[in-house]
Design a protein around this motif. Structure first.
Motif, PDB file in Angstrom:
ATOM      1  N   ASP A 115     -13.012  -1.636   4.506  1.00 19.27           N
ATOM      2  CA  ASP A 115     -11.889  -1.780   3.578  1.00 19.27           C
ATOM      3  C   ASP A 115     -11.011  -0.536   3.570  1.00 19.27           C
ATOM      4  O   ASP A 115      -9.785  -0.628   3.522  1.00 19.27           O
ATOM      5  CB  ASP A 115     -12.379  -2.067   2.153  1.00 19.27           C
ATOM      6  N   GLN A 116     -11.620   0.638   3.614  1.00 23.73           N
ATOM      7  CA  GLN A 116     -10.841   1.877   3.643  1.00 23.73           C
ATOM      8  C   GLN A 116     -10.037   1.987   4.932  1.00 23.73           C
ATOM      9  O   GLN A 116      -8.864   2.372   4.904  1.00 23.73           O
ATOM     10  CB  GLN A 116     -11.766   3.086   3.483  1.00 23.73           C
ATOM     11  N   VAL A 117     -10.647   1.646   6.051  1.00 25.94           N
ATOM     12  CA  VAL A 117      -9.926   1.670   7.327  1.00 25.94           C
ATOM     13  C   VAL A 117      -8.783   0.656   7.283  1.00 25.94           C
ATOM     14  O   VAL A 117      -7.672   0.946   7.735  1.00 25.94           O
ATOM     15  CB  VAL A 117     -10.876   1.401   8.519  1.00 25.94           C
ATOM     16  N   ALA A 118      -9.025  -0.512   6.712  1.00 25.86           N
ATOM     17  CA  ALA A 118      -7.980  -1.539   6.605  1.00 25.86           C
ATOM     18  C   ALA A 118      -6.804  -1.042   5.760  1.00 25.86           C
ATOM     19  O   ALA A 118      -5.648  -1.333   6.080  1.00 25.86           O
ATOM     20  CB  ALA A 118      -8.547  -2.820   6.008  1.00 25.86           C
ATOM     21  N   VAL A 119      -7.080  -0.287   4.714  1.00 21.72           N
ATOM     22  CA  VAL A 119      -6.002   0.293   3.896  1.00 21.72           C
ATOM     23  C   VAL A 119      -5.148   1.205   4.763  1.00 21.72           C
ATOM     24  O   VAL A 119      -3.909   1.126   4.735  1.00 21.72           O
ATOM     25  CB  VAL A 119      -6.571   1.052   2.679  1.00 21.72           C
ATOM     26  N   LEU A 120      -5.776   2.064   5.541  1.00 23.46           N
ATOM     27  CA  LEU A 120      -5.022   2.987   6.400  1.00 23.46           C
ATOM     28  C   LEU A 120      -4.214   2.229   7.450  1.00 23.46           C
ATOM     29  O   LEU A 120      -3.040   2.556   7.698  1.00 23.46           O
ATOM     30  CB  LEU A 120      -5.972   3.987   7.069  1.00 23.46           C
ATOM     31  N   VAL A 121      -4.820   1.224   8.063  1.00 24.61           N
ATOM     32  CA  VAL A 121      -4.133   0.428   9.087  1.00 24.61           C
ATOM     33  C   VAL A 121      -2.929  -0.288   8.478  1.00 24.61           C
ATOM     34  O   VAL A 121      -1.822  -0.257   9.026  1.00 24.61           O
ATOM     35  CB  VAL A 121      -5.104  -0.585   9.742  1.00 24.61           C
ATOM     36  N   ASN A 122      -3.140  -0.919   7.331  1.00 24.41           N
ATOM     37  CA  ASN A 122      -2.043  -1.659   6.689  1.00 24.41           C
ATOM     38  C   ASN A 122      -0.959  -0.730   6.173  1.00 24.41           C
ATOM     39  O   ASN A 122       0.224  -1.073   6.207  1.00 24.41           O
ATOM     40  CB  ASN A 122      -2.580  -2.554   5.573  1.00 24.41           C
ATOM     41  N   TRP A 123      -1.319   0.444   5.721  1.00 20.44           N
ATOM     42  CA  TRP A 123      -0.318   1.427   5.291  1.00 20.44           C
ATOM     43  C   TRP A 123       0.567   1.793   6.472  1.00 20.44           C
ATOM     44  O   TRP A 123       1.792   1.844   6.354  1.00 20.44           O
ATOM     45  CB  TRP A 123      -1.022   2.663   4.717  1.00 20.44           C
ATOM     46  N   GLN A 124      -0.047   2.012   7.630  1.00 20.72           N
ATOM     47  CA  GLN A 124       0.739   2.336   8.821  1.00 20.72           C
ATOM     48  C   GLN A 124       1.645   1.161   9.182  1.00 20.72           C
ATOM     49  O   GLN A 124       2.820   1.352   9.498  1.00 20.72           O
ATOM     50  CB  GLN A 124      -0.185   2.677   9.981  1.00 20.72           C
ATOM     51  N   LYS A 125       1.125  -0.067   9.126  1.00 18.09           N
ATOM     52  CA  LYS A 125       1.917  -1.248   9.457  1.00 18.09           C
ATOM     53  C   LYS A 125       3.081  -1.435   8.485  1.00 18.09           C
ATOM     54  O   LYS A 125       4.103  -2.004   8.852  1.00 18.09           O
ATOM     55  CB  LYS A 125       1.039  -2.503   9.441  1.00 18.09           C
ATOM     56  N   GLN A 126       2.916  -0.979   7.251  1.00 20.54           N
ATOM     57  CA  GLN A 126       3.956  -1.117   6.238  1.00 20.54           C
ATOM     58  C   GLN A 126       4.928   0.075   6.252  1.00 20.54           C
ATOM     59  O   GLN A 126       5.637   0.318   5.290  1.00 20.54           O
ATOM     60  CB  GLN A 126       3.326  -1.265   4.844  1.00 20.54           C
ATOM     61  N   ASN A 127       4.921   0.833   7.332  1.00 18.46           N
ATOM     62  CA  ASN A 127       5.815   1.984   7.516  1.00 18.46           C
ATOM     63  C   ASN A 127       5.551   3.125   6.557  1.00 18.46           C
ATOM     64  O   ASN A 127       6.446   3.872   6.186  1.00 18.46           O
ATOM     65  CB  ASN A 127       7.279   1.554   7.479  1.00 18.46           C
ATOM     66  N   MET A 128       4.317   3.244   6.127  1.00 22.50           N
ATOM     67  CA  MET A 128       3.798   4.391   5.391  1.00 22.50           C
ATOM     68  C   MET A 128       4.612   4.788   4.155  1.00 22.50           C
ATOM     69  O   MET A 128       5.071   5.924   4.051  1.00 22.50           O
ATOM     70  CB  MET A 128       3.621   5.575   6.332  1.00 22.50           C
ATOM     71  N   PRO A 129       4.763   3.889   3.177  1.00 21.39           N
ATOM     72  CA  PRO A 129       5.500   4.265   1.963  1.00 21.39           C
ATOM     73  C   PRO A 129       4.743   5.311   1.154  1.00 21.39           C
ATOM     74  O   PRO A 129       3.519   5.341   1.148  1.00 21.39           O
ATOM     75  CB  PRO A 129       5.627   2.951   1.184  1.00 21.39           C
ATOM     76  N   GLU A 130       5.502   6.172   0.503  1.00 26.31           N
ATOM     77  CA  GLU A 130       4.906   7.230  -0.297  1.00 26.31           C
ATOM     78  C   GLU A 130       4.461   6.666  -1.629  1.00 26.31           C
ATOM     79  O   GLU A 130       3.512   6.976  -2.210  1.00 26.31           O
ATOM     80  CB  GLU A 130       5.897   8.366  -0.514  1.00 26.31           C
ATOM     81  N   ILE A 183       0.851  -1.190   0.000  1.00 25.41           N
ATOM     82  CA  ILE A 183       0.000   0.000   0.000  1.00 25.41           C
ATOM     83  C   ILE A 183       0.884   1.237   0.000  1.00 25.41           C
ATOM     84  O   ILE A 183       1.841   1.317   0.764  1.00 25.41           O
ATOM     85  CB  ILE A 183      -0.918  -0.011   1.233  1.00 25.41           C
ATOM     86  N   THR A 184       0.548   2.188  -0.857  1.00 27.66           N
ATOM     87  CA  THR A 184       1.299   3.442  -0.901  1.00 27.66           C
ATOM     88  C   THR A 184       0.358   4.615  -0.650  1.00 27.66           C
ATOM     89  O   THR A 184      -0.855   4.511  -0.873  1.00 27.66           O
ATOM     90  CB  THR A 184       1.998   3.653  -2.262  1.00 27.66           C
ATOM     91  N   TYR A 185       0.942   5.707  -0.228  1.00 34.81           N
ATOM     92  CA  TYR A 185       0.159   6.919  -0.005  1.00 34.81           C
ATOM     93  C   TYR A 185      -0.485   7.372  -1.312  1.00 34.81           C
ATOM     94  O   TYR A 185      -1.691   7.600  -1.374  1.00 34.81           O
ATOM     95  CB  TYR A 185       1.050   8.034   0.559  1.00 34.81           C
ATOM     96  N   THR A 186       0.323   7.476  -2.360  1.00 41.08           N
ATOM     97  CA  THR A 186      -0.158   8.034  -3.620  1.00 41.08           C
ATOM     98  C   THR A 186      -1.286   7.215  -4.229  1.00 41.08           C
ATOM     99  O   THR A 186      -2.306   7.771  -4.645  1.00 41.08           O
ATOM    100  CB  THR A 186       1.009   8.153  -4.626  1.00 41.08           C
ATOM    101  N   ASN A 187      -1.128   5.906  -4.267  1.00 43.96           N
ATOM    102  CA  ASN A 187      -2.111   5.066  -4.954  1.00 43.96           C
ATOM    103  C   ASN A 187      -3.318   4.680  -4.098  1.00 43.96           C
ATOM    104  O   ASN A 187      -4.407   4.496  -4.633  1.00 43.96           O
ATOM    105  CB  ASN A 187      -1.451   3.781  -5.458  1.00 43.96           C
ATOM    106  N   ASP A 188      -3.126   4.551  -2.802  1.00 42.68           N
ATOM    107  CA  ASP A 188      -4.172   3.980  -1.966  1.00 42.68           C
ATOM    108  C   ASP A 188      -4.721   4.917  -0.891  1.00 42.68           C
ATOM    109  O   ASP A 188      -5.929   4.959  -0.672  1.00 42.68           O
ATOM    110  CB  ASP A 188      -3.646   2.698  -1.301  1.00 42.68           C
ATOM    111  N   VAL A 189      -3.842   5.621  -0.205  1.00 44.24           N
ATOM    112  CA  VAL A 189      -4.261   6.445   0.939  1.00 44.24           C
ATOM    113  C   VAL A 189      -4.781   7.803   0.502  1.00 44.24           C
ATOM    114  O   VAL A 189      -5.843   8.243   0.964  1.00 44.24           O
ATOM    115  CB  VAL A 189      -3.095   6.598   1.943  1.00 44.24           C
ATOM    116  N   LYS A 190      -4.091   8.455  -0.391  1.00 42.91           N
ATOM    117  CA  LYS A 190      -4.486   9.811  -0.828  1.00 42.91           C
ATOM    118  C   LYS A 190      -5.918   9.860  -1.346  1.00 42.91           C
ATOM    119  O   LYS A 190      -6.661  10.781  -0.971  1.00 42.91           O
ATOM    120  CB  LYS A 190      -3.508  10.323  -1.882  1.00 42.91           C
TER     121      LYS A 190
END
Length: 117
Positions: free
Chosen positions: A102-117, A35-42
C-alpha cells in the motif's frame, strides 16, 4: 392500432434512454484518491527514511522536503521495489521494515498524478 404503434416506438426509445442514464456507473471508472506529498507521501518518507535521509544525521541524499522527494521519486521507487536480498534495496532490512504494498502504491500513484504538493 394506434396503441400498438405507440408501444412499438416507445420500447426502443426506452431501451436507448435507460442505457444513457447519467446515474449508471461506468464499470471501467475507478475513483482514484488524490494523493499529495503533505498528506500521504511525507509520512511514509519520514517514517521509513529517517534518519539516513534526514539531515543532520543523514549521510545520504536528503529527502527532507517536497522538492527533494519529487526530484528523486524515480530512484526511491526503484530502490523500494528491488528484491530484499539486493544490496541496493531500501530501507535496509536490518534497520527498518520494508514498505508495504500500500505504501509503494501511494508513491507510484503520487508520481502518476504529477506529484502534487
Amino acid at each position: 392500432m394506434n396503441k400498438f404503434k405507440i408501444i412499438a416506438l416507445m420500447l426502443p426509445l426506452a431501451a436507448v434512454l435507460s442505457n444513457c442514464s447519467s446515474a449508471k456507473k461506468n464499470k471501467d471508472y475507478v475513483d482514484v484518491k488524490k494523493i499529495t506529498y503533505t498528506n500521504d507521501v511525507k509520512p511514509i518518507i519520514t517514517t521509513n527514511c529517517t534518519p539516513c535521509h534526514m539531515p543532520p544525521q543523514g549521510r545520504k541524499e536528503p529527502f527532507e522536503n517536497y522538492e527533494q522527494v519529487k526530484t528523486h521519486i524515480g530512484a526511491i521507487l526503484e530502490r523500494v521495489t528491488l528484491p530484499q536480498d539486493n544490496r541496493k534495496f531500501m530501507p535496509p532490512v536490518n534497520k527498518k521494515p520494508s514498505l508495504t504494498e500500500d505504501q509503494v502504491a501511494v508513491l507510484v500513484n503520487w508520481q502518476k498524478q504529477n506529484m502534487p504538493e
